[in-house]
Design an enzyme around this catalytic site. Structure first.
Site, mmCIF file in Angstrom:
data_model
loop_
_atom_site.group_PDB
_atom_site.id
_atom_site.type_symbol
_atom_site.label_atom_id
_atom_site.label_comp_id
_atom_site.label_asym_id
_atom_site.label_seq_id
_atom_site.Cartn_x
_atom_site.Cartn_y
_atom_site.Cartn_z
ATOM 1 N N GLU A 95 -12.141 134.456 -51.455
ATOM 2 C CA GLU A 95 -12.274 133.564 -52.613
ATOM 3 C C GLU A 95 -13.578 133.851 -53.350
ATOM 4 O O GLU A 95 -13.614 133.959 -54.579
ATOM 5 C CB GLU A 95 -12.274 132.085 -52.159
ATOM 6 N N LYS B 147 -22.253 134.057 -46.520
ATOM 7 C CA LYS B 147 -22.886 134.584 -45.297
ATOM 8 C C LYS B 147 -22.364 135.986 -45.006
ATOM 9 O O LYS B 147 -23.117 136.910 -44.767
ATOM 10 C CB LYS B 147 -22.595 133.624 -44.136
ATOM 11 N N GLU C 254 -14.880 120.617 -38.592
ATOM 12 C CA GLU C 254 -14.885 122.032 -38.235
ATOM 13 C C GLU C 254 -15.675 122.231 -36.933
ATOM 14 O O GLU C 254 -15.412 123.153 -36.170
ATOM 15 C CB GLU C 254 -15.488 122.876 -39.366
ATOM 16 N N HIS D 139 -11.192 99.003 -54.415
ATOM 17 C CA HIS D 139 -10.075 98.737 -55.335
ATOM 18 C C HIS D 139 -8.896 99.663 -55.033
ATOM 19 O O HIS D 139 -8.009 99.821 -55.867
ATOM 20 C CB HIS D 139 -10.549 98.916 -56.781
ATOM 21 N N LYS E 289 -6.209 132.793 -42.492
ATOM 22 C CA LYS E 289 -6.801 133.899 -43.262
ATOM 23 C C LYS E 289 -6.013 135.177 -43.034
ATOM 24 O O LYS E 289 -5.728 135.919 -43.967
ATOM 25 C CB LYS E 289 -8.249 134.140 -42.804
ATOM 26 N N GLY F 287 -22.309 128.548 -40.942
ATOM 27 C CA GLY F 287 -22.017 128.292 -42.358
ATOM 28 C C GLY F 287 -22.198 126.832 -42.744
ATOM 29 O O GLY F 287 -22.871 126.501 -43.714
ATOM 30 N N ARG F 288 -21.606 125.936 -41.955
ATOM 31 C CA ARG F 288 -21.645 124.516 -42.336
ATOM 32 C C ARG F 288 -22.991 123.865 -42.030
ATOM 33 O O ARG F 288 -23.188 122.681 -42.298
ATOM 34 C CB ARG F 288 -20.501 123.758 -41.653
HETATM 35 C C1 G6Q Z 1 -18.594 127.136 -41.868
HETATM 36 C C2 G6Q Z 1 -17.473 128.022 -41.989
HETATM 37 C C3 G6Q Z 1 -16.974 128.257 -43.396
HETATM 38 C C4 G6Q Z 1 -17.782 129.274 -44.184
HETATM 39 C C5 G6Q Z 1 -16.947 129.719 -45.375
HETATM 40 C C6 G6Q Z 1 -17.682 130.687 -46.262
HETATM 41 O O1 G6Q Z 1 -19.159 126.874 -40.850
HETATM 42 O O2 G6Q Z 1 -17.748 129.168 -41.319
HETATM 43 O O3 G6Q Z 1 -16.858 127.096 -44.153
HETATM 44 O O4 G6Q Z 1 -18.992 128.713 -44.593
HETATM 45 O O5 G6Q Z 1 -15.764 130.312 -44.909
HETATM 46 O O6 G6Q Z 1 -18.060 131.813 -45.560
HETATM 47 P P1 G6Q Z 1 -19.058 132.832 -46.178
HETATM 48 O O7 G6Q Z 1 -20.345 132.143 -46.395
HETATM 49 O O8 G6Q Z 1 -19.161 133.966 -45.198
HETATM 50 O O9 G6Q Z 1 -18.487 133.281 -47.495
#
Ligand code: G6Q
Length: 568
Positions: free
Chosen positions: A223, A217, A366, A397, A525, A280-281
């Site tokens: 990462e 996003k 989250e 199990h 972060k 994002g989620r």
């Molecule tokens: C979700 C969070 C988080 C996000 C990641 C990746 O709601 O905000 O999981 O999706 O940190 O972020 P980017 O899509 O910006 O790389």
């Protein structure tokens, strides 16, 4: 003493100092003494009364520690919290994510009715539809072999690079709907910054037939951008006669940040967009779903959106009493806030749903892992539960022992499909029996008397049997919901995910918190940036506690030795 996390709540709590909450507290005193076996014995119609169907999904909530009175009081609480009002404000594009000043409109992404939805006076539906069309055009080309890589070969491998919300949704969907996948395409997901992850994937692939989907996003996530650069270097170095121009045939981006996408070297024509009002989620419904679209095809992705839209309609139109996400949410509130349950497990009995627990861990924790309310006031009640889980059959199990005989109350969601894509009747029946047996066992338990009879029948000597009795009795009364799909299809999966999203929404609304921000991920972060500088420069630049400093020193010392050993 460290200051409190929020502004102390001096006035009355808008949740716990209310008639609905107090009534539930009083009711809990008697309800908590009831055993579900008695409730089932008393009412032969219990399953009928406490189960609902939604299209091809059965939702059975009869194995819960509830009565009509419990439900009625929980719905009073829902009304008191004005959940329906907030729901309507969310769907209409109001900026209910108050700490970030954003609308929350993942529902518009799957608004298959195409009714206008406005954000800042702009109807967002045309741009959503245009992006879907762009995804269709591109995925059709890739899937039909018309999209040709630099060496004149079609694409056979998709690699999604993303993390968190830009990884968990699409990867879960691809695994869940694998029976619908294109027969000659594979898809992999790289999220971890540990190079083992990307290396283990790249080693299987050929640059000339690989397409990277860089999903982020913000397009600034450390990462993802590091992994994307590694992938780019692998492509440029490993592919023989390639030039930077060839990148456009093998790298596409999904983002809201065009500037950063350009800076990375991806042509904006190869960029798929979404918007800041998609969390994002909650983004799997947006262009973040591109890797799933490539793998599964646009028609299946649309069916997923349609399933979710159908659940949205149910959530918006169904009265509280028959509203599946509302019931699911309020049962969670009942156990979390009145019984003190700390966690809740998601147990799929469908191998293809194996990534669902990890997906829901993020979606739920989250969203609702907050300790201040929307106004920043400290909260005096429990909020988001710990969500965990794994494939049910394997769990039986492994960790089910604790569910059956541990000291904690752990409500569970069992999710099963009647018909598997792998139609092997023997496997199917055994799997189904296990699922049914577990929900029954958790509810019924086994009394001392039943255990004694069983041991007698097995001819165990009396004195040995008596010793074993306490170890072999099960208290039961462990609540579970059963969510049964006729079959795991794109449509049922869409409805299932949307059901959980709305459950999370309802709980956040009741707890009066903002489910759509995630400031809790910021601190780590920021500290990472500082420590990275110290690792890279090998200098102590910042103050740390003695543990962090000790760990850093140990890491540096041993890292240096490893490097030395490698050189030697
Ligand atoms: C979700 C969070 C988080 C996000 C990641 C990746 O709601 O905000 O999981 O999706 O940190 O972020 P980017 O899509 O910006 O790389």
């Amino acid at each position: 003493m460290r200051p409190l996390r929020g502004v102390p709540l001096n006035e009355k709590s808008p949740l716990t100092d209310t008639p609905a909450w107090r009534a539930l507290l009083a009711h809990h005193k008697t309800a908590s003494t009831l055993h579900m076996v008695e409730l089932f014995n008393k009412d032969p119609q219990r399953f009928k009364r406490y189960s609902l169907t939604f299209e091809d999904i059965l939702f059975d909530y009869s194995k819960n520690r509830i009565t009509d009175e419990t439900l009625s009081l929980l719905f009073d609480l829902t009304r008191q919290a004005k959940v329906e009002d907030l729901r309507d404000r969310m769907f209409s594009g109001e900026k209910i994510n108050n700490t970030e000043g954003r609308a929350v409109l993942h529902t518009a992404l799957r608004n298959r009715s195409n009714q206008p939805v406005f954000v800042d006076d702009e109807n967002v539906m045309p741009k959503i539809n245009a992006e879907l069309e762009k995804m269709r055009g591109f995925s059709d080309k890739v899937r039909s072999g018309q999209w040709i890589g630099y060496a004149g070969l079609p694409i056979t491998h998709i690699v999604n690079i993303g993390i968190g919300g830009s990884d968990l949704g699409p990867s879960m969907i691809c695994r869940a709907l694998q029976p619908y996948a294109h027969h000659s395409l594979t898809v992999d997901f790289v999220s971890n910054i540990d190079a083992s992850h990307i290396d283990q994937i790249l080693i299987k692939l050929r640059p000339e037939t690989t397409l990277f989907v860089i999903s982020s996003k913000t397009f600034t996530t450390q990462e993802t951008i590091t992994n994307a650069n590694t992938a780019k270097a692998w492509f440029l170095n490993g592919a023989g006669r390639v030039t930077h121009n060839d990148i456009s045939k093998h790298f596409v981006a999904v983002s809201t940040n065009e500037t950063a996408v350009k800076q990375f070297g991806i042509d904006p024509q190869n960029m798929f967009r979404f918007w800041d009002w998609v969390g994002g989620r909650y983004s799997l419904w947006s262009a973040i779903g591109l890797s799933s679209v490539l793998y599964l095809g646009m028609d299946n992705f649309i069916a997923l959106l349609e399933g979710a839209h159908a659940m949205d309609q149910h959530f918006c139109n169904e009265p509280l009493e028959t509203n599946i996400p509302v019931i699911l949410a309020m049962l969670g509130v009942w156990y979390g806030n009145f019984f003190g349950a700390e966690s809740s497990a998601v147990l799929p009995y469908d191998h293809n749903l194996r990534l669902l627990p990890a997906y829901l861990e993020q979606a739920d924790m989250e969203s609702n892992g907050k300790s201040v309310d929307k106004k920043g006031r400290q909260i005096n009640y429990s909020t988001g539960k710990i969500i965990w889980g794994a494939e049910g059959i394997n769990g039986q199990h492994a960790f089910y022992q604790l569910l059956h005989q541990g000291t904690r109350l752990i409500p569970t969601d069992f999710i099963a499909s009647v018909n598997s894509h792998q139609c092997n009747p023997t496997h199917c029946s055994i799997l189904a029996s296990n699922f049914l047996a577990q929900t029954e066992a958790l509810m019924r338990g086994r009394t001392l008397e039943e255990t004694r009879e069983q041991l007698a029948a097995a001819d165990i000597e009396l004195h040995k049997a008596e010793k074993r009795l306490p170890h072999m009795t099960f208290q039961g009364n462990q609540p579970s919901n059963s969510i049964v799909l006729k079959k795991l299809t794109p449509r049922t999966l869409g409805s299932l995910i949307a059901m959980y999203e709305h459950k999370i929404f309802v709980q956040g609304a009741v707890w009066n918190l903002n489910s759509y921000d995630q400031w809790g991920v910021e601190l780590g972060k920021n500290l990472t940036k500082k420590i990275l500088e110290e690792i890279e420069t090998n200098k102590n630049l910042h103050q740390h506690d003695s543990s962090t400093q000790g760990l850093l020193d140990w890491f540096r010392t041993h890292r240096t030795e490893e490097v030395k050993n490698n050189i030697e």
